[in-house]
Design a protein around this motif. Sequence first.
Motif, short mmCIF file in Angstrom:
data_model
loop_
_atom_site.label_atom_id
_atom_site.label_comp_id
_atom_site.label_asym_id
_atom_site.label_seq_id
_atom_site.Cartn_x
_atom_site.Cartn_y
_atom_site.Cartn_z
N GLU B 85 -10.06 -15.02 -40.76
CA GLU B 85 -9.79 -14.59 -42.13
C GLU B 85 -8.63 -13.59 -42.14
O GLU B 85 -8.50 -12.77 -41.22
CB GLU B 85 -11.05 -13.94 -42.71
CG GLU B 85 -10.94 -13.61 -44.18
CD GLU B 85 -12.23 -12.99 -44.71
OE1 GLU B 85 -13.27 -13.14 -44.04
OE2 GLU B 85 -12.18 -12.37 -45.79
N ASN B 86 -7.81 -13.67 -43.17
CA ASN B 86 -6.67 -12.77 -43.28
C ASN B 86 -7.12 -11.36 -43.61
O ASN B 86 -7.82 -11.14 -44.61
CB ASN B 86 -5.71 -13.25 -44.37
CG ASN B 86 -5.04 -14.54 -44.00
OD1 ASN B 86 -4.99 -14.92 -42.83
ND2 ASN B 86 -4.51 -15.22 -45.00
N GLY B 87 -6.67 -10.40 -42.79
CA GLY B 87 -6.96 -9.00 -43.04
C GLY B 87 -5.72 -8.30 -43.59
O GLY B 87 -4.89 -8.92 -44.26
N ARG B 88 -5.57 -7.03 -43.27
CA ARG B 88 -4.46 -6.25 -43.78
C ARG B 88 -3.16 -6.58 -43.04
O ARG B 88 -3.18 -6.98 -41.88
CB ARG B 88 -4.79 -4.76 -43.66
CG ARG B 88 -5.99 -4.35 -44.52
CD ARG B 88 -6.40 -2.92 -44.25
NE ARG B 88 -5.42 -1.95 -44.70
CZ ARG B 88 -5.29 -1.52 -45.97
NH1 ARG B 88 -6.08 -1.99 -46.91
NH2 ARG B 88 -4.37 -0.61 -46.27
N ILE B 89 -2.06 -6.36 -43.72
CA ILE B 89 -0.75 -6.55 -43.11
C ILE B 89 -0.22 -5.17 -42.70
O ILE B 89 -0.10 -4.27 -43.54
CB ILE B 89 0.24 -7.21 -44.08
CG1 ILE B 89 -0.27 -8.60 -44.47
CG2 ILE B 89 1.63 -7.30 -43.45
CD1 ILE B 89 0.58 -9.29 -45.53
N LEU B 100 4.48 3.69 -40.09
CA LEU B 100 3.63 2.51 -40.05
C LEU B 100 2.71 2.53 -41.28
O LEU B 100 2.07 3.54 -41.57
CB LEU B 100 2.81 2.49 -38.77
CG LEU B 100 2.00 1.23 -38.51
CD1 LEU B 100 2.91 0.01 -38.39
CD2 LEU B 100 1.18 1.40 -37.24
N HIS B 101 2.66 1.40 -41.96
CA HIS B 101 1.81 1.24 -43.12
C HIS B 101 0.90 0.03 -42.93
O HIS B 101 1.16 -0.82 -42.07
CB HIS B 101 2.65 0.99 -44.38
CG HIS B 101 3.43 2.17 -44.85
ND1 HIS B 101 3.20 2.77 -46.08
CD2 HIS B 101 4.43 2.87 -44.27
CE1 HIS B 101 4.05 3.79 -46.23
NE2 HIS B 101 4.80 3.85 -45.15
N ASP B 110 -1.96 0.23 -50.24
CA ASP B 110 -1.02 0.57 -49.16
C ASP B 110 -1.40 1.92 -48.58
O ASP B 110 -1.60 2.90 -49.31
CB ASP B 110 0.41 0.61 -49.71
CG ASP B 110 1.45 0.63 -48.60
OD1 ASP B 110 2.25 -0.31 -48.52
OD2 ASP B 110 1.44 1.59 -47.80
N GLU B 111 -1.52 2.01 -47.27
CA GLU B 111 -1.89 3.25 -46.59
C GLU B 111 -0.92 3.53 -45.45
O GLU B 111 -0.42 2.63 -44.80
CB GLU B 111 -3.30 3.15 -46.01
CG GLU B 111 -4.41 3.09 -47.02
CD GLU B 111 -5.77 3.06 -46.36
OE1 GLU B 111 -6.77 3.30 -47.06
OE2 GLU B 111 -5.84 2.78 -45.14
N LEU B 112 -0.71 4.81 -45.20
CA LEU B 112 0.09 5.25 -44.06
C LEU B 112 -0.83 5.38 -42.85
O LEU B 112 -1.92 5.95 -42.95
CB LEU B 112 0.73 6.60 -44.37
CG LEU B 112 1.64 7.22 -43.31
CD1 LEU B 112 2.89 6.38 -43.14
CD2 LEU B 112 2.01 8.64 -43.73
N THR B 346 7.23 -11.40 -52.79
CA THR B 346 7.71 -10.17 -52.15
C THR B 346 6.66 -9.09 -52.30
O THR B 346 6.33 -8.69 -53.41
CB THR B 346 9.03 -9.72 -52.78
OG1 THR B 346 10.02 -10.73 -52.59
CG2 THR B 346 9.51 -8.43 -52.13
N LEU B 347 6.13 -8.61 -51.18
CA LEU B 347 5.10 -7.58 -51.21
C LEU B 347 5.70 -6.19 -51.06
O LEU B 347 5.13 -5.21 -51.57
CB LEU B 347 4.08 -7.81 -50.09
CG LEU B 347 3.31 -9.14 -50.15
CD1 LEU B 347 2.28 -9.20 -49.04
CD2 LEU B 347 2.64 -9.31 -51.51
N VAL B 348 6.79 -6.07 -50.34
CA VAL B 348 7.50 -4.80 -50.19
C VAL B 348 8.97 -5.09 -50.42
O VAL B 348 9.51 -6.04 -49.85
CB VAL B 348 7.30 -4.18 -48.79
CG1 VAL B 348 8.06 -2.86 -48.65
CG2 VAL B 348 5.82 -3.96 -48.50
N GLU B 349 9.62 -4.28 -51.25
CA GLU B 349 10.97 -4.64 -51.68
C GLU B 349 12.03 -4.48 -50.60
O GLU B 349 12.94 -5.30 -50.48
CB GLU B 349 11.37 -3.75 -52.87
CG GLU B 349 10.70 -4.11 -54.19
CD GLU B 349 11.10 -5.50 -54.67
OE1 GLU B 349 10.25 -6.17 -55.31
OE2 GLU B 349 12.24 -5.94 -54.41
N ASP B 350 11.92 -3.41 -49.78
CA ASP B 350 13.03 -3.15 -48.85
C ASP B 350 12.56 -2.19 -47.75
O ASP B 350 11.53 -1.53 -47.89
CB ASP B 350 14.21 -2.52 -49.60
CG ASP B 350 15.52 -2.66 -48.84
OD1 ASP B 350 16.55 -2.17 -49.34
OD2 ASP B 350 15.52 -3.27 -47.75
#
Lengths: 176, 365
Positions: B85-89, B100-101, B110-112, B346-350
């Motif tokens: 199963e897909n977890g966190r990226i 690292l996030h 989103d967590e650091l 797109t999950l994170v822009e840049d």
Amino acid sequence: MTRIGPTRSRDVSHSEMADKLGALYARQGAAATRLAYALTGDIHVAHDITQEAFVRVGRRLFGLSEVEHENAYLHRTVVNLCRGRARRMKTERTALQKMGSVRAARPPDIAEQDAMWQALQRLSVRQRAALYLRYYQDMSEAQAAETLGCSVSAIKSLVNRGLTRLRIQLEGANDE
Amino acid sequence: MNDIEGVLRRTFRAHLDSIDIPRSLPPHVGVRARRGKAMMVAAAALGAATIVSAAVVVIPSLGRSGPELPIGGGRPTPPTIAPKENGRIAYSLSGNGVELHSMEPDGSDDELIPTPPGSAWIPAWSPDGKRLAVTVFPLNEGDRTIWVMNADGSDAQRVAAAENVSGASWSPDGTTLAYAASSGDSTAIHLVDAAGGNDRIIHGEAAEGTFAIFSASYSPDGTEILFDRGTDSGFDIFVMNVDGTNTRQLTSTGTDYDPSWSPDGTQIVFTREESVEDGPTAVSSDIFVMDADGDNVRRLTDDGVETTNLDPEWAPDGTAIAYVAGVTGGPGGLVVVNEDGSDPTTLVEDGVLGISWQPRPVDED
């Protein structure tokens, strides 16, 4: 630990290797260094890459049959070392740019040749190599193809695309 | 510019005619060349991979004068591997240094993740989704390192260090990491215990025609290592047995790298560079997929001359692929597409540098 058995193929003495490499360097060292500098724009890196290229060529020197093949292999080795370096460096370089390092701006009155040199650094390594071989070494398309290990049509394409990109960059700079 | 060729010739002459050319090669060049040749001669005599010390493997010559490498083919059918199963990226983000996030697959929460001092460049989730291996670049001088830590960043242990190291790849049983490392002029593929220790080289750069090794990736069944390395023609993708034997070349374009296995081990996603005639960059790159034997190469992305899509990673359930969508090969956005390339999101822009997709821990609520 497993021991290696006795070798059956010919090994090379230190003096044989030094003599052979020295002779090749006398013939091609300057050309290899100039090629590395044309592809990296950094003389210190060019020296390092040239030395590394000779190490690798040295491992094959007693298997390459003709001087021409030695030269082609040396040039190709330099090109690929430069490509490998460019690949290793690019992510770090652009990441550092993202982290706020300042990129030096081009002065508006930069001379034509300096503008061309900077434009060259924005080409791919293979495009720069093709232009270097054709316009500095004055190689024919066939000679350049042999040196880079590609077809004549690939050389034509690399040269044409490189010149087009240079023209676009330089004309765009003149418009600013 | 009317006489661009003339300007080009004069530019080359002005910049290259008078550069400093050392009169001779330093002595170490001949020493290293002779040492490398002796290793190749010995390997050719043996005709097979041989462990010569606890750390070095000598493999047969791979250049034109030696045997041709088999291209693709010959890979046994892998055992069926159940999708997870897909977890966190997890992803590294440049901006305030490199941090690292992690986030949910839809981009939420989103967590650091705290990491050892330095730039947390490349993450890699363990197969059980409970730990991370992170490649860290120092802020100043010093080796680059690989650390293993819990998913929340706690209990970080350093397991590898070298002048330059790649991202790490976990064995499917979670006990071993594979990685590529370079020191001085040589690069090699290493295995090391995930708890630290027992670091050994399984594939060194003594092989003729090798210029550098950039990555190492365990197959999902743990029997093979996928990697990319410089060759006479550029960069290409290779696979070998996990003991360093039976190296096979999967691509031969000279423009392929960053390979990653599908979760079932039947396919490989990778980056392919393409030269472009126009545009702000000299090259662009897109994401491609091929069968695990190198056949059936097909394009997944086609984003034009201004983009360099890089570093693809398969989702643990095999239905999607995440990659970095950048420009000039640097940081970019984090994009997820279906495994057929459709429906990009797109999950994170840049600012993204590295990605790893967690297999959801089985005991997680």
